[in-house]
Design a protein around this motif. Structure first.
Motif, PDB file in Angstrom:
ATOM      1  N   ARG A  24       0.815  -1.213   0.000  1.00 34.86           N
ATOM      2  CA  ARG A  24       0.000   0.000   0.000  1.00 34.86           C
ATOM      3  C   ARG A  24       0.855   1.273   0.000  1.00 34.86           C
ATOM      4  O   ARG A  24       0.465   2.281  -0.554  1.00 34.86           O
ATOM      5  CB  ARG A  24      -0.907  -0.005   1.218  1.00 34.86           C
ATOM      6  CG  ARG A  24      -2.000   1.036   1.145  1.00 34.86           C
ATOM      7  CD  ARG A  24      -2.792   1.143   2.417  1.00 34.86           C
ATOM      8  NE  ARG A  24      -3.213  -0.147   2.922  1.00 34.86           N
ATOM      9  CZ  ARG A  24      -3.751  -0.325   4.117  1.00 34.86           C
ATOM     10  NH1 ARG A  24      -3.924   0.700   4.922  1.00 34.86           N
ATOM     11  NH2 ARG A  24      -4.109  -1.519   4.531  1.00 34.86           N
ATOM     12  N   ARG A  25       2.027   1.206   0.606  1.00 35.67           N
ATOM     13  CA  ARG A  25       2.882   2.399   0.694  1.00 35.67           C
ATOM     14  C   ARG A  25       3.515   2.771  -0.642  1.00 35.67           C
ATOM     15  O   ARG A  25       3.646   3.940  -0.969  1.00 35.67           O
ATOM     16  CB  ARG A  25       3.982   2.169   1.716  1.00 35.67           C
ATOM     17  CG  ARG A  25       3.468   2.097   3.120  1.00 35.67           C
ATOM     18  CD  ARG A  25       4.606   1.901   4.096  1.00 35.67           C
ATOM     19  NE  ARG A  25       4.089   1.662   5.430  1.00 35.67           N
ATOM     20  CZ  ARG A  25       4.783   1.136   6.403  1.00 35.67           C
ATOM     21  NH1 ARG A  25       6.038   0.777   6.196  1.00 35.67           N
ATOM     22  NH2 ARG A  25       4.252   0.945   7.584  1.00 35.67           N
ATOM     23  N   THR A  26       3.915   1.775  -1.428  1.00 39.75           N
ATOM     24  CA  THR A  26       4.603   2.075  -2.689  1.00 39.75           C
ATOM     25  C   THR A  26       3.657   2.203  -3.870  1.00 39.75           C
ATOM     26  O   THR A  26       4.014   2.801  -4.878  1.00 39.75           O
ATOM     27  CB  THR A  26       5.646   0.984  -3.006  1.00 39.75           C
ATOM     28  OG1 THR A  26       4.982  -0.271  -3.112  1.00 39.75           O
ATOM     29  CG2 THR A  26       6.711   0.938  -1.946  1.00 39.75           C
ATOM     30  N   GLN A  27       2.453   1.631  -3.778  1.00 36.98           N
ATOM     31  CA  GLN A  27       1.487   1.689  -4.874  1.00 36.98           C
ATOM     32  C   GLN A  27       0.165   2.239  -4.361  1.00 36.98           C
ATOM     33  O   GLN A  27      -0.683   1.501  -3.874  1.00 36.98           O
ATOM     34  CB  GLN A  27       1.261   0.301  -5.479  1.00 36.98           C
ATOM     35  CG  GLN A  27       2.467  -0.247  -6.166  1.00 36.98           C
ATOM     36  CD  GLN A  27       2.218  -1.650  -6.671  1.00 36.98           C
ATOM     37  OE1 GLN A  27       1.388  -2.376  -6.151  1.00 36.98           O
ATOM     38  NE2 GLN A  27       2.949  -2.024  -7.691  1.00 36.98           N
ATOM     39  N   GLN A  28      -0.024   3.553  -4.484  1.00 36.48           N
ATOM     40  CA  GLN A  28      -1.261   4.156  -4.011  1.00 36.48           C
ATOM     41  C   GLN A  28      -2.395   3.994  -5.026  1.00 36.48           C
ATOM     42  O   GLN A  28      -3.555   3.918  -4.662  1.00 36.48           O
ATOM     43  CB  GLN A  28      -1.067   5.650  -3.739  1.00 36.48           C
ATOM     44  CG  GLN A  28      -0.418   5.944  -2.403  1.00 36.48           C
ATOM     45  CD  GLN A  28       1.091   5.881  -2.468  1.00 36.48           C
ATOM     46  OE1 GLN A  28       1.671   6.027  -3.525  1.00 36.48           O
ATOM     47  NE2 GLN A  28       1.733   5.650  -1.348  1.00 36.48           N
ATOM     48  N   ASP A  29      -2.063   3.923  -6.323  1.00 38.13           N
ATOM     49  CA  ASP A  29      -3.101   3.797  -7.337  1.00 38.13           C
ATOM     50  C   ASP A  29      -3.525   2.338  -7.487  1.00 38.13           C
ATOM     51  O   ASP A  29      -2.946   1.435  -6.899  1.00 38.13           O
ATOM     52  CB  ASP A  29      -2.616   4.344  -8.683  1.00 38.13           C
ATOM     53  CG  ASP A  29      -1.281   3.752  -9.094  1.00 38.13           C
ATOM     54  OD1 ASP A  29      -0.601   3.163  -8.248  1.00 38.13           O
ATOM     55  OD2 ASP A  29      -0.924   3.888 -10.278  1.00 38.13           O
ATOM     56  N   ARG A  30      -4.556   2.110  -8.277  1.00 39.08           N
ATOM     57  CA  ARG A  30      -5.087   0.760  -8.465  1.00 39.08           C
ATOM     58  C   ARG A  30      -4.113  -0.100  -9.260  1.00 39.08           C
ATOM     59  O   ARG A  30      -3.467   0.353 -10.187  1.00 39.08           O
ATOM     60  CB  ARG A  30      -6.422   0.815  -9.190  1.00 39.08           C
ATOM     61  CG  ARG A  30      -7.507   1.348  -8.292  1.00 39.08           C
ATOM     62  CD  ARG A  30      -8.773   0.633  -8.566  1.00 39.08           C
ATOM     63  NE  ARG A  30      -9.781   0.983  -7.573  1.00 39.08           N
ATOM     64  CZ  ARG A  30     -11.012   0.580  -7.628  1.00 39.08           C
ATOM     65  NH1 ARG A  30     -11.405  -0.167  -8.632  1.00 39.08           N
ATOM     66  NH2 ARG A  30     -11.860   0.896  -6.708  1.00 39.08           N
TER      67      ARG A  30
END
Length: 50
Positions: A24-30
């Motif tokens: 979740r920290r490195t990939q905020q987008d879908r």
């Protein structure tokens, strides 16, 4: 826990084919990946389904 369990659904037939995790920290987008869909019988874009 920073990792989420996500379900990937085919963009064409809307079938849920894959289950994976993402940070979740490195990939905020879908989450989007081009993967094989056994229902369409071809490689299609799979998007995160919440």
């Amino acid at each position: 826990m920073p990792r989420d369990i996500v379900t990937l659904a085919c963009d064409e037939c809307k079938q849920r084919n894959y289950v994976t995790t993402r940070n979740r920290r490195t990939q905020q987008d879908r989450y989007e990946r081009k993967k094989y869909c056994r229902f369409c019988r071809k490689h299609t874009l799979h998007k995160e389904n919440r």
